[in-house]
Design a protein around this motif. Sequence first.
Motif, PDB file in Angstrom:
ATOM      1  N   ARG A 234      -0.755  -0.817   7.983  1.00 49.10           N
ATOM      2  CA  ARG A 234      -1.508   0.432   8.017  1.00 49.10           C
ATOM      3  C   ARG A 234      -1.886   0.728   9.465  1.00 49.10           C
ATOM      4  O   ARG A 234      -2.387  -0.141  10.178  1.00 49.10           O
ATOM      5  N   HIS A 394       3.316  -0.135  -0.565  1.00 50.10           N
ATOM      6  CA  HIS A 394       2.066  -0.638  -1.152  1.00 50.10           C
ATOM      7  C   HIS A 394       2.274  -1.785  -2.130  1.00 50.10           C
ATOM      8  O   HIS A 394       1.293  -2.328  -2.656  1.00 50.10           O
ATOM      9  N   ASP A 486      -7.038   2.275  -0.227  1.00 49.34           N
ATOM     10  CA  ASP A 486      -5.720   1.745  -0.580  1.00 49.34           C
ATOM     11  C   ASP A 486      -5.305   2.189  -1.985  1.00 49.34           C
ATOM     12  O   ASP A 486      -4.133   2.501  -2.226  1.00 49.34           O
ATOM     13  N   LEU A 490      -1.998   4.286  -3.222  1.00 50.10           N
ATOM     14  CA  LEU A 490      -1.102   3.814  -4.278  1.00 50.10           C
ATOM     15  C   LEU A 490      -0.973   4.869  -5.375  1.00 50.10           C
ATOM     16  O   LEU A 490       0.124   5.091  -5.904  1.00 50.10           O
ATOM     17  N   LEU A 528      -2.540  -4.347  -6.176  1.00 51.50           N
ATOM     18  CA  LEU A 528      -2.589  -4.280  -4.710  1.00 51.50           C
ATOM     19  C   LEU A 528      -2.879  -5.659  -4.157  1.00 51.50           C
ATOM     20  O   LEU A 528      -3.537  -6.487  -4.802  1.00 51.50           O
TER      21      LEU A 528
END
Length: 530
Positions: A234, A394, A486, A490, A528
């Motif tokens: 990221r 991801h 995050d 996703l 994740l």
Amino acid sequence: MLLDHPHDPVPEAGYGLSGPGLERVRAARETLKRVFHYDDFRGQQARVIAAILNGEDVLAILPTGGGKSLCYQIPSLMRPGFGLVISPLIALMADQVQALIKKGVRAERLDSSLSMDARYQLWDRARDGEIDLLYLSPEALTQGFVLDKLSRLPVNLIAIDEAHCVSQWGHDFRPEYRALGKLKALFGNVPTLALTATADPHTRADIKKALHIENAAEVIDSFDRPNLSLRLMRRAGSAQKVILDMLRRQKNASGIIYAGSRDGAEKLARQLSAEGFKADAYHAGLPAKVRDERLHDFLSDRTKIMVATIAFGMGINKPDVRFVIHADPPSSLEAYWQEVGRAGRDTKPAFGVCLFSSTDLGWSLRRLSMRETETGADLSVQKQKALDFFRFVHSPDCRRKGVRRYFGEAPGENCGTCDNCLSRAPVVDATEAAQMLMSALYRFNSPRGRKKLIEHVLGQNAQDYGSRLSTFGCAKGHYKAEFLTDVLDLCEAEGLIVEELYDGKMPIVALERERFAALIRGELHLELRT
């Protein structure tokens, strides 16, 4: 699907051939030794050559550095007449022709640099059987007189390099490649060999349809690159700082950095040069002479780092590239694998790093929508490929397993070297957090900014009118803002939300209600790595 390690020689018993097919490969191996001075074929080369010598059409998916050129050079030398090779890059054609001439092969190229007299001489030599291989660009075949000349000559093979350019679903579609389908009508009994390093099943079917080789045999080598270590990061703040930190640890290594725009490539190249790196920029906006000079400097190591757009890389033969960095993410997993695969072609350890941010997928999808509006084309497949790539970004799974799975190959074992394999962070269930965020967006009944949506489920900003909704504070004490960021990314990759621009400039996210219903019903399970 036929799989072998692309860099390992294949013993004769491993060809999987018998009878006339094996005899043809034995004869081909003698040509390989006599002309090219290699002892044996690698990977799937023998299978491709056997099929061509048997008169079959072939679609060959072979890795970068897997020896694709031998698959058409050797059959062309073994059959009466000459092989016709379609290649997109004049510089690459020139290099291959010169290399073949040094080996005693009668190779020629037809491009805009030839005078009219030289062209007449070339056609005469082709007619008189004095050429083994003729290279030309797809643009040359758009000229009717070129096709007319070729139709009266003894062409023994049609080889189309970088065949993914044929497909409108491929990552580097070129309209002039689409016209190559007319070759089959002219040379119906001549085998066609279409070659590329990356094509998913959808693209493979489109290539065969466009070239009118629907019954072509598919020879597909493994997409795995065991010497590549992959990392997706990221982007927090300046990409320049992250890239500089990486380069300072590379000790004068050769590498490629891909940028999403010409201006971005120029700016980053200037910044790296100011920091003492031997860097230069490469993109389609530069004059051809400048591009050729910069390519030559990179191949000869006068330039160590090439900062480039997607205009750079196709057909570049530099085995010792130690890294490929994406300062901006590519358009698809096919494009990613094609570009990162330019590292480590010498089989020594190399790495790829791709930087991304929360706004990248939205920008990519909006750009495709603008192209749809301007051209009237249906780009739904390209949009799906962008979503597929960000699912890969991801995913908590092994990166190389993800690549193999995407291209239809058995996923195999974890690589043990990618960011996910080396991470000590646990894989967590993100389904509940996604349900909280999407439920809040549903109750707002209108698009919201990412930050505002996260603040809402965390119970922040009680003065906002959304504090009256039942979802206000539903995630408080359960999740942190960083994790929810995050999760939103996703959700976008999973098609649960679509990013829009408010007032033409501020990104907001809108709910996709059909996908939301599937999430609430428990049909979507999200994970994740934290």
